[in-house]
Design a protein around this motif. Structure first.
Motif, PDB file in Angstrom:
ATOM      1  N   ARG A 192       6.320  -9.106   3.742  1.00 53.16           N
ATOM      2  CA  ARG A 192       5.087  -9.714   4.225  1.00 53.16           C
ATOM      3  C   ARG A 192       4.261 -10.249   3.065  1.00 53.16           C
ATOM      4  O   ARG A 192       3.707 -11.335   3.131  1.00 53.16           O
ATOM      5  N   ALA A 193       4.191  -9.456   1.994  1.00 58.48           N
ATOM      6  CA  ALA A 193       3.419  -9.901   0.838  1.00 58.48           C
ATOM      7  C   ALA A 193       4.089 -11.091   0.159  1.00 58.48           C
ATOM      8  O   ALA A 193       3.427 -12.027  -0.286  1.00 58.48           O
ATOM      9  N   LEU A 196      11.546   1.124  12.697  1.00 60.09           N
ATOM     10  CA  LEU A 196      12.128   1.198  11.359  1.00 60.09           C
ATOM     11  C   LEU A 196      11.776   2.501  10.670  1.00 60.09           C
ATOM     12  O   LEU A 196      10.765   3.133  10.961  1.00 60.09           O
ATOM     13  N   SER A 197      12.616   2.869   9.716  1.00 56.65           N
ATOM     14  CA  SER A 197      12.328   4.059   8.930  1.00 56.65           C
ATOM     15  C   SER A 197      11.212   3.737   7.943  1.00 56.65           C
ATOM     16  O   SER A 197      10.817   2.590   7.785  1.00 56.65           O
ATOM     17  N   GLN A 205      10.101   0.123   6.616  1.00 62.73           N
ATOM     18  CA  GLN A 205       8.767  -0.399   6.869  1.00 62.73           C
ATOM     19  C   GLN A 205       8.105  -0.846   5.573  1.00 62.73           C
ATOM     20  O   GLN A 205       7.429  -1.867   5.529  1.00 62.73           O
ATOM     21  N   GLN A 228       0.763   3.937   2.086  1.00 70.49           N
ATOM     22  CA  GLN A 228       1.377   4.165   3.379  1.00 70.49           C
ATOM     23  C   GLN A 228       1.842   2.822   3.919  1.00 70.49           C
ATOM     24  O   GLN A 228       1.045   1.911   4.010  1.00 70.49           O
ATOM     25  N   PRO A 229       3.101   2.694   4.289  1.00 70.81           N
ATOM     26  CA  PRO A 229       3.517   1.431   4.884  1.00 70.81           C
ATOM     27  C   PRO A 229       2.630   1.107   6.081  1.00 70.81           C
ATOM     28  O   PRO A 229       2.377   1.983   6.903  1.00 70.81           O
ATOM     29  N   ASN A 230       2.110  -0.090   6.145  1.00 65.69           N
ATOM     30  CA  ASN A 230       1.177  -0.419   7.220  1.00 65.69           C
ATOM     31  C   ASN A 230       1.544  -1.711   7.949  1.00 65.69           C
ATOM     32  O   ASN A 230       0.757  -2.650   7.998  1.00 65.69           O
ATOM     33  N   PRO A 231       2.726  -1.770   8.523  1.00 64.77           N
ATOM     34  CA  PRO A 231       3.017  -2.935   9.357  1.00 64.77           C
ATOM     35  C   PRO A 231       2.127  -2.920  10.580  1.00 64.77           C
ATOM     36  O   PRO A 231       1.602  -1.882  10.964  1.00 64.77           O
ATOM     37  N   LEU A 232       1.927  -4.073  11.188  1.00 69.08           N
ATOM     38  CA  LEU A 232       1.109  -4.141  12.394  1.00 69.08           C
ATOM     39  C   LEU A 232       1.966  -3.668  13.559  1.00 69.08           C
ATOM     40  O   LEU A 232       2.958  -4.308  13.898  1.00 69.08           O
ATOM     41  N   PRO A 233       1.586  -2.570  14.212  1.00 70.44           N
ATOM     42  CA  PRO A 233       2.473  -1.972  15.214  1.00 70.44           C
ATOM     43  C   PRO A 233       2.622  -2.806  16.470  1.00 70.44           C
ATOM     44  O   PRO A 233       3.609  -2.669  17.192  1.00 70.44           O
ATOM     45  N   PHE A 291       0.813  -1.213   0.000  1.00 71.76           N
ATOM     46  CA  PHE A 291       0.000   0.000   0.000  1.00 71.76           C
ATOM     47  C   PHE A 291       0.845   1.260   0.000  1.00 71.76           C
ATOM     48  O   PHE A 291       2.039   1.250   0.246  1.00 71.76           O
ATOM     49  N   ARG A 349       2.911  -6.024  16.662  1.00 71.65           N
ATOM     50  CA  ARG A 349       3.635  -7.280  16.468  1.00 71.65           C
ATOM     51  C   ARG A 349       5.067  -7.016  16.061  1.00 71.65           C
ATOM     52  O   ARG A 349       5.378  -5.988  15.481  1.00 71.65           O
ATOM     53  N   THR A 400       7.836  -0.196  14.510  1.00 74.35           N
ATOM     54  CA  THR A 400       7.829   1.254  14.608  1.00 74.35           C
ATOM     55  C   THR A 400       9.235   1.826  14.718  1.00 74.35           C
ATOM     56  O   THR A 400       9.451   3.012  14.499  1.00 74.35           O
TER      57      THR A 400
END
Lengths: 333, 264, 303
Positions: B173-174, B161-162, B166, B105-110, B103, B112, B159
């Motif tokens: 992840r994908a 990571l830059s 991210q 905006q990078p959207n890692p799960l914060p 996506f 986890r 969080t």
């Protein structure tokens, strides 16, 4: 931003600040002075009341604090004949009933919130939400009335025997069914704090960013998995805050609990069927009999304890909810 | 394990994605009109166009994300390796499982860890466990050119990571689901130029193993990394060609206008 | 155009990668998802039905007593016919009035202070303390008024009850006032100042009137809540079956009478308690509904 626009904004801001400054400075006119004095006076009155409550409770419980110290927390009854007082069973009752309510209302509340936020068809969402929220508006006396005249008898005749029949191997469901008692109070409290927890959970879950949900969706997650792995973890701090707020409400609930908890000491056991009392119900039951002296002081110390417990819980809850802004923040550096 | 066909056995002669008569709506407003396009496998295809041209909507139709918006509707067919993902009886969930998305905006799960972020797709879909999962995570982070930077802090929250890191995490992840197609919706627009170039290099590498469709508003980016480019305008596909051809010898007037900066 | 024409074989389950998987995990995930929907839906229905059930039950039991006598007659001893809750209605009305007299000025003053005047640490302290008041169980306020007024005067009184209820109201009124005042655009204040108005005039004649409907709504909400409070009344108003003639004497109130009748050994009084509860529910629900309607309906939630 274009430089001219920026300059215009900052000059307007400067002018507003000047107006604001003038608005404060203007308070030198006599009418303003009187106005300010009045406002400050009322604010001071309110502060005095807050302080006054703490002071009145503290000073009037001083006799029993001195007489019993920490034993007040463990002494088993209000005994005017022997002049010993204690809130041991009351503390127990308060914590157990609130614990039951907490343990039951949290999953119910989160589940309801999840349904309303994620699964519910939009046509039903508003009316269902309204019904759940409105439960919070019902005065506790009404719930207590129903609890005492309808629910407790039912529990005694149907509910508790059923539990004993099917789950009687657990110590919680042994003993004589009284109807009124710990279980009744715990269940009533569950119904009473459910709206708070649901409302806050909904609020928090609705603010989970779409991007979080989409992240899970893009991995081929089911609806439930999106909730479980994206929405709930993100919301957990806020939901916990709401749950503790609900807990505070349960700890302080007076009238509904007084009506259904039985208000009789029972020999200590794990049975949920036993009667008991809570800090709040002790106050209601004993204040009328209280003679000046240790008895009166004991009632007030009970109030002091109740005040402390609910204050701490509420402050904790609000701290958690205030931390909401920081959950998941700082993603993009 | 999965009945997934391994990479080397996939037929290279078929179009990776064949889009036919694709129309899409947000409520009553139509945002895509009769899109007809083939995506070449193992290449980078860029979707360009001014804002509102429907390029994002188009890409989100390729993994059935578009229909997650209330009131959204899609007609037409999108065939991925011969199977129309919109045919009745196909669960969108299964489609998204095999088509990855990154996506804007990078959207890692914060909540986890970095490890968990990469592993979660594999976990949910039961792809690997224990040591196999560790291997998978390592491989994917390596493919995303992130392994060296995070190998000592896999349990740390993302969080730390830059932005660029991210985003690479999201790419890893994908990749963990071994997707057939990787869709990217303006993956660099929230990143600084250096991170952008790193991701672009990464994309060019990934195209050796995956088919990539990327939405970008940056024409230079398309010129840099895309093998083929599709130009969208007002919900229609105006033109699609090898990138070099599209940019130097556009066939349509609108394409030329857009490329030369006359609008958008 | 296709790069190569291939006779596509009929899609068998194995070659169609998007086909629903048949393995155990896929089935478990599907079932879990369905279970989640059903379970959470059941919870929601349970929670919403409980309210409906309560209202219907209370109405069912209590409606039979709602007649002219109920609103006009004093309570009669059980056994005698007639009798009503007029004393309780009078009492609640008086107490609401007293509570408003105390709670509205104090609450509004705090709200005005927090919105218009207060800055810095003192204001934060005020806000913190006022917010703390909301978390305190109402029985504590009753205890406070009991020690301060009832015990020294050796008499339960409407006054002590009014004081307790008034204090309970303060945080709600304060928050409503502050929020509504904050919503008034700054330009209005500036315009008023530009016209030479003093601060007091600006606040009293311009800002408050602009926020008037929201503040009134907040006050009504607070009053409705306070009308249903029982615990503080048990310690202060005490209840009576006579009309109240002096603020220094005990006074009846609807929640009080409900409480007493609930515990009464007479079935007829227990039944009447439901009537009182019905009146109370009607009052709070109608107020709450009216407020929701006035403030533009239900909150809009994102999907």
């Amino acid at each position: 931003m274009q430089p001219r626009l920026a300059a215009r904004i900052s000059s307007t801001q400067a002018r507003s600040r000047a107006w604001g400054h003038q608005l404060r400075v203007r308070a030198r006119r006599p009418g303003d002075f009187a106005f300010r004095v009045l406002i400050y006076a009322f604010v001071v009155v309110v502060l005095a009341v807050v302080a006054g409550i703490a002071w009145v409770l503290l000073s009037n419980s001083w006799p029993t604090i001195q007489a019993f110290g920490l034993r007040f927390l463990t002494n088993s009854a209000f005994d005017p004949i022997h002049n010993t007082y204690g809130v041991g069973p009351a503390l127990f009752g308060t914590f157990i009933t609130s614990a039951i309510a907490f343990v039951l209302a949290l999953p119910l509340g989160i589940g309801t919130a999840a349904f309303l936020t994620e699964f519910c068809p939009s046509a039903f969402r508003a009316p269902l939400a309204f019904l759940v929220d409105s439960l919070a508006v019902i005065p506790s006396i009404v719930i207590g009335l129903w609890g005492f005249l309808v629910f407790a008898p039912w529990l005694q005749q149907r509910g508790e025997p059923w539990l004993q029949q099917h789950l009687g191997f657990l110590p919680f469901f042994q003993g004589t069914p009284h109807g009124v008692g710990i279980l009744a109070a715990g269940l009533i409290l569950t119904a009473m704090i459910l709206p708070i927890i649901t409302a806050i959970a909904r609020e928090v879950m609705a603010t989970v960013p779409v991007s979080q949900r989409e992240a899970l969706l893009a991995l081929g997650a089911t609806r439930w998995e999106v909730i479980r792995y994206a929405v709930l973890p993100y919301s957990r701090v806020g939901i916990m805050g709401g749950a503790i707020l609900g807990l505070g409400r349960a700890l302080g609930e007076t009238i509904a609990v007084t009506l259904v908890i039985g208000n009789q000491a029972a020999s200590p056991s794990l049975s949920l069927f036993q009667t008991g009392y809570t800090l709040a119900s002790v106050i209601i039951n004993q204040f009328g009999e209280a003679t000046p002296g240790l008895f009166l002081s004991a009632v007030l110390e009970t109030g002091l304890l109740l005040l402390l417990i609910t204050l701490i819980t509420n402050v904790l809850a609000r701290l958690l909810i205030a931390r909401l802004g920081r959950v998941g923040g700082g993603l993009i550096v | 394990m999965q009945q997934q066909v391994s990479l080397v056995e996939r037929p290279l002669t078929e179009a990776a994605v064949a889009i036919r008569d694709l129309n899409a709506w947000y409520d009553q407003a139509q945002s895509l009109f009769d899109i007809h396009l083939d995506i070449v496998p193992l290449s980078v295809t860029a979707a360009i166009g001014p804002s509102g041209s429907g390029k994002s909507t188009f890409v989100r139709c390729l993994n059935r994300m578009h229909e997650e918006v209330i009131g959204a509707r899609v007609t037409g067919s999108v065939e991925v390796e011969g199977v129309n993902i919109y045919s009745t009886g196909i669960n969108p969930m299964n489609v998204r499982r095999h088509i990855g998305m990154v996506f804007q905006q990078p959207n890692p799960l914060p909540t986890r860890s970095i490890y968990e972020n990469v592993a979660i797709g594999a976990r949910i879909n039961g792809l690997a466990k224990g040591q196999e999962l560790d291997e998978l995570v390592r491989r994917c982070l390596g493919q995303a050119a992130l392994w060296d930077e995070v190998k000592d802090r896999l349990r740390a929250p993302p969080t730390q990571l830059s932005g660029g890191q991210q985003q690479r995490l999201c790419i890893a992840r994908a990749l963990a689901l071994d997707p057939r197609i990787v869709l990217m919706d303006e993956p660099c627009s929230a990143l600084d130029p250096i991170a952008t170039l790193q991701i672009e290099d990464l994309i060019k590498q990934l195209a050796q193993r995956y088919t990539i469709v990327i939405v970008t508003h940056n024409l230079q980016q398309a010129a840099r990394i895309a093998d083929r480019t599709a130009f969208f305008l007002s919900g229609r596909l105006i033109e699609e060609n090898a990138t070099a051809e599209l940019f130097s010898r556009p066939k349509k007037r609108q394409t030329e206008d857009f490329i030369t900066g006359r609008f958008g | 155009m296709r790069l190569a024409e291939q006779a596509t074989p009929p899609a068998s389950p194995r070659s169609n990668p998007f086909q629903e998987e048949r393995n155990g995990l896929a089935r478990r995930r599907r079932v879990t998802n369905q279970l989640a929907v059903v379970l959470t839906g059941a919870f929601t229905v349970l929670a919403s039905l409980f309210l409906l059930y309560l209202i219907v039950y209370v109405a069912g039991k209590g409606l039979q007593f709602i007649n002219l006598d109920f609103f006009t007659q004093r309570p009669k001893p059980p056994g005698e016919t007639g009798g009503g809750w007029a004393t309780a209605l009078q009492g609640t009305a008086v107490l609401i009035g007293l509570a408003a007299l105390i709670g509205v000025p104090l609450g509004m003053a705090v709200g005005i202070y927090l919105s218009e005047i207060g800055r810095g640490r003192f204001a934060s302290l005020v806000r913190f303390l006022v917010d703390t008041l909301t978390g305190i169980p109402t029985v504590i306020f009753g205890l406070f008024a009991w020690v301060l007024i009832v015990v020294p005067s050796h008499s339960f009184s409407a006054l002590s009850a009014g004081v307790a209820l008034g204090i309970i109201m303060v945080p709600t009124v304060a928050r409503a006032t502050e929020e509504m005042l904050r919503l008034v655009p700054k330009e209005l204040r500036e315009a008023s100042a530009a016209l030479g108005a003093t601060e007091s005039r600006t606040v009293l004649r311009v800002v408050i009137p602009a926020a008037r409907s929201g503040i009134v709504t907040g006050i009504m909400l607070a009053l409705a809540r306070v009308a249903g409070e029982t615990a503080p009344l048990l310690l202060t108003a005490f209840g009576t079956s006579f009309f109240n003639t002096s603020l220094l004497r005990p006074i009846d109130a609807i929640p009080l009478r409900i409480f007493v009748f609930t515990l009464s050994p007479y079935a007829i009084e227990q039944q009447q308690a439901f009537a009182g509860a019905l009146v109370l529910i009607a009052f709070v629900l109608l107020t709450s509904l009216a407020i929701r309607w006035a403030t533009g309906g239900f909150r809009v939630r994102r999907r």
